[in-house]
Design a protein around this motif. Sequence first.
Motif, mmCIF file in Angstrom:
data_model
loop_
_atom_site.group_PDB
_atom_site.id
_atom_site.type_symbol
_atom_site.label_atom_id
_atom_site.label_comp_id
_atom_site.label_asym_id
_atom_site.label_seq_id
_atom_site.Cartn_x
_atom_site.Cartn_y
_atom_site.Cartn_z
ATOM 1 N N VAL A 76 5.502 -0.802 -5.664
ATOM 2 C CA VAL A 76 4.935 -1.800 -4.752
ATOM 3 C C VAL A 76 5.969 -2.886 -4.472
ATOM 4 O O VAL A 76 6.246 -3.229 -3.319
ATOM 5 N N LEU A 77 6.567 -3.428 -5.540
ATOM 6 C CA LEU A 77 7.565 -4.485 -5.376
ATOM 7 C C LEU A 77 8.833 -3.959 -4.708
ATOM 8 O O LEU A 77 9.460 -4.659 -3.905
ATOM 9 N N MET A 78 9.217 -2.726 -5.043
ATOM 10 C CA MET A 78 10.402 -2.137 -4.439
ATOM 11 C C MET A 78 10.220 -1.982 -2.931
ATOM 12 O O MET A 78 11.124 -2.306 -2.146
ATOM 13 N N GLY A 93 0.818 -1.216 0.000
ATOM 14 C CA GLY A 93 0.000 0.000 0.000
ATOM 15 C C GLY A 93 0.844 1.256 0.000
ATOM 16 O O GLY A 93 0.575 2.210 -0.746
ATOM 17 N N ALA A 94 1.888 1.268 0.828
ATOM 18 C CA ALA A 94 2.776 2.429 0.896
ATOM 19 C C ALA A 94 3.507 2.634 -0.424
ATOM 20 O O ALA A 94 3.666 3.765 -0.900
ATOM 21 N N GLY A 95 3.933 1.533 -1.034
ATOM 22 C CA GLY A 95 4.633 1.622 -2.309
ATOM 23 C C GLY A 95 3.748 2.153 -3.418
ATOM 24 O O GLY A 95 4.193 2.945 -4.256
ATOM 25 N N ALA A 96 2.486 1.729 -3.432
ATOM 26 C CA ALA A 96 1.546 2.204 -4.453
ATOM 27 C C ALA A 96 1.355 3.712 -4.356
ATOM 28 O O ALA A 96 1.371 4.425 -5.375
ATOM 29 N N MET A 97 1.194 4.206 -3.143
ATOM 30 C CA MET A 97 1.020 5.651 -2.954
ATOM 31 C C MET A 97 2.291 6.408 -3.339
ATOM 32 O O MET A 97 2.249 7.440 -4.023
ATOM 33 N N ILE A 136 8.119 -3.597 -0.983
ATOM 34 C CA ILE A 136 8.081 -4.932 -0.382
ATOM 35 C C ILE A 136 9.500 -5.473 -0.227
ATOM 36 O O ILE A 136 9.898 -5.958 0.836
ATOM 37 N N GLY A 137 10.290 -5.383 -1.311
ATOM 38 C CA GLY A 137 11.649 -5.903 -1.290
ATOM 39 C C GLY A 137 12.549 -5.166 -0.325
ATOM 40 O O GLY A 137 13.349 -5.774 0.396
ATOM 41 N N GLN A 138 12.433 -3.833 -0.306
ATOM 42 C CA GLN A 138 13.296 -3.036 0.559
ATOM 43 C C GLN A 138 12.837 -3.063 2.019
ATOM 44 O O GLN A 138 13.582 -3.474 2.905
ATOM 45 N N ILE A 139 11.621 -2.613 2.275
ATOM 46 C CA ILE A 139 11.215 -2.341 3.653
ATOM 47 C C ILE A 139 10.726 -3.583 4.387
ATOM 48 O O ILE A 139 11.189 -3.896 5.482
ATOM 49 N N SER A 140 9.766 -4.312 3.773
ATOM 50 C CA SER A 140 9.222 -5.468 4.498
ATOM 51 C C SER A 140 10.264 -6.573 4.645
ATOM 52 O O SER A 140 10.365 -7.210 5.697
ATOM 53 N N PHE A 141 11.070 -6.807 3.593
ATOM 54 C CA PHE A 141 12.118 -7.822 3.701
ATOM 55 C C PHE A 141 13.220 -7.375 4.665
ATOM 56 O O PHE A 141 13.774 -8.196 5.398
ATOM 57 N N TYR A 142 13.538 -6.079 4.652
ATOM 58 C CA TYR A 142 14.519 -5.582 5.623
ATOM 59 C C TYR A 142 14.032 -5.837 7.045
ATOM 60 O O TYR A 142 14.781 -6.349 7.891
ATOM 61 N N ASP A 143 12.789 -5.474 7.299
ATOM 62 C CA ASP A 143 12.209 -5.700 8.624
ATOM 63 C C ASP A 143 12.277 -7.170 9.029
ATOM 64 O O ASP A 143 12.643 -7.512 10.154
ATOM 65 N N GLN A 144 11.893 -8.044 8.084
ATOM 66 C CA GLN A 144 11.835 -9.470 8.389
ATOM 67 C C GLN A 144 13.233 -10.071 8.566
ATOM 68 O O GLN A 144 13.458 -10.856 9.492
ATOM 69 N N ILE A 145 14.148 -9.712 7.680
ATOM 70 C CA ILE A 145 15.520 -10.237 7.783
ATOM 71 C C ILE A 145 16.167 -9.765 9.079
ATOM 72 O O ILE A 145 16.817 -10.546 9.783
ATOM 73 N N ILE A 154 17.293 -8.329 -2.990
ATOM 74 C CA ILE A 154 15.926 -8.828 -3.237
ATOM 75 C C ILE A 154 15.111 -7.793 -3.992
ATOM 76 O O ILE A 154 14.407 -8.119 -4.955
ATOM 77 N N ALA A 155 15.199 -6.535 -3.583
ATOM 78 C CA ALA A 155 14.425 -5.476 -4.227
ATOM 79 C C ALA A 155 14.830 -5.298 -5.688
ATOM 80 O O ALA A 155 13.969 -5.119 -6.565
ATOM 81 N N THR A 156 16.126 -5.368 -5.976
ATOM 82 C CA THR A 156 16.598 -5.227 -7.364
ATOM 83 C C THR A 156 16.039 -6.335 -8.240
ATOM 84 O O THR A 156 15.567 -6.089 -9.358
ATOM 85 N N THR A 157 16.073 -7.559 -7.748
ATOM 86 C CA THR A 157 15.600 -8.710 -8.520
ATOM 87 C C THR A 157 14.088 -8.644 -8.747
ATOM 88 O O THR A 157 13.603 -8.925 -9.849
ATOM 89 N N LEU A 158 13.352 -8.258 -7.731
ATOM 90 C CA LEU A 158 11.890 -8.184 -7.848
ATOM 91 C C LEU A 158 11.452 -7.115 -8.840
ATOM 92 O O LEU A 158 10.480 -7.298 -9.577
ATOM 93 N N THR A 159 12.157 -6.005 -8.852
ATOM 94 C CA THR A 159 11.671 -4.840 -9.598
ATOM 95 C C THR A 159 12.249 -4.669 -10.990
ATOM 96 O O THR A 159 11.730 -3.871 -11.769
#
Length: 261
Positions: free
Chosen positions: A143-145, A79-83, A147-156, A183-188
């Motif tokens: 959106v993918l960026m 949602g944050a990425g879309a905005m 997810i890859g940057q922030i949510s994966f950073y948080d989880q890792i 991860i973000a580079t590959t996703l996006t």
Amino acid sequence: MIKVHLQTQQEGKLSVIKITGNIIKHQGVFALYNGLSASLLRQLTYSTTRFGIYEVVKQNISAPDENMPFYKKILIAAGAGAMGGLVGTPADMVNVRMQNDIKLPLDQRRNYKHAIDGLIQVYRKEGVRYLFSGATTATSRAVLMTIGQISFYDQIKQLLLQTAYFSDNLVTHFAASTMAGAIATTLTQPLDVLKTRMMNAKPGEYKNVWHCITITARLGPLGFFKGYVPAFVRLAPHTVLTFVFFEQLRINFGVRVAVSG
């Protein structure tokens, strides 16, 4: 700059080294920084929006000592990425055009003086609609960026802190942000290629996103990963510095997040 040039060349015969050499030889070293004002404006709109929304929402739906489930992090990041992608599209579009301008013949160059001049010229010559040219792919990429940057950073980071080898310090922040950047580079990357092509296109060059996909597909599967190396070289340090500064600000001035399992 180099990433945009790789993504907009149709045949893909020039390497990173050759493109860099050509730019410096014909335009000078400072040409590598074409579009810097637009790039800064993009970050001021796009990145602040998505990071701000993610953190505010996360803090308001979870307790300070709670480790949020990963799927919730992904949903908030999406949602944050879309905005952020939508808000940042005009500056992103001007940035792509300014970086690609030196490839065009002199009579076809747009010659934007800076980001604001670019926005004004697009508005006057092409209309408001073209300020959001490529918004679909830019928003999808954002959106993918995010997810890859922030949510994966948080989880890792959360997973690292659950081990006995890491604590809430610079080493952990560096390791988690480097992995998140990869991860973000590959996703996006596929959407980044499409976004760049759509934003740099002349009016009517692509009928829609699907038309751009079919043209790009003629280059083969790797056509959607054009510019991957410079994209990673750009995004990895960007992600690391973003989170290192963010974490230092959080630790010294903000609210300390949960570090337990």
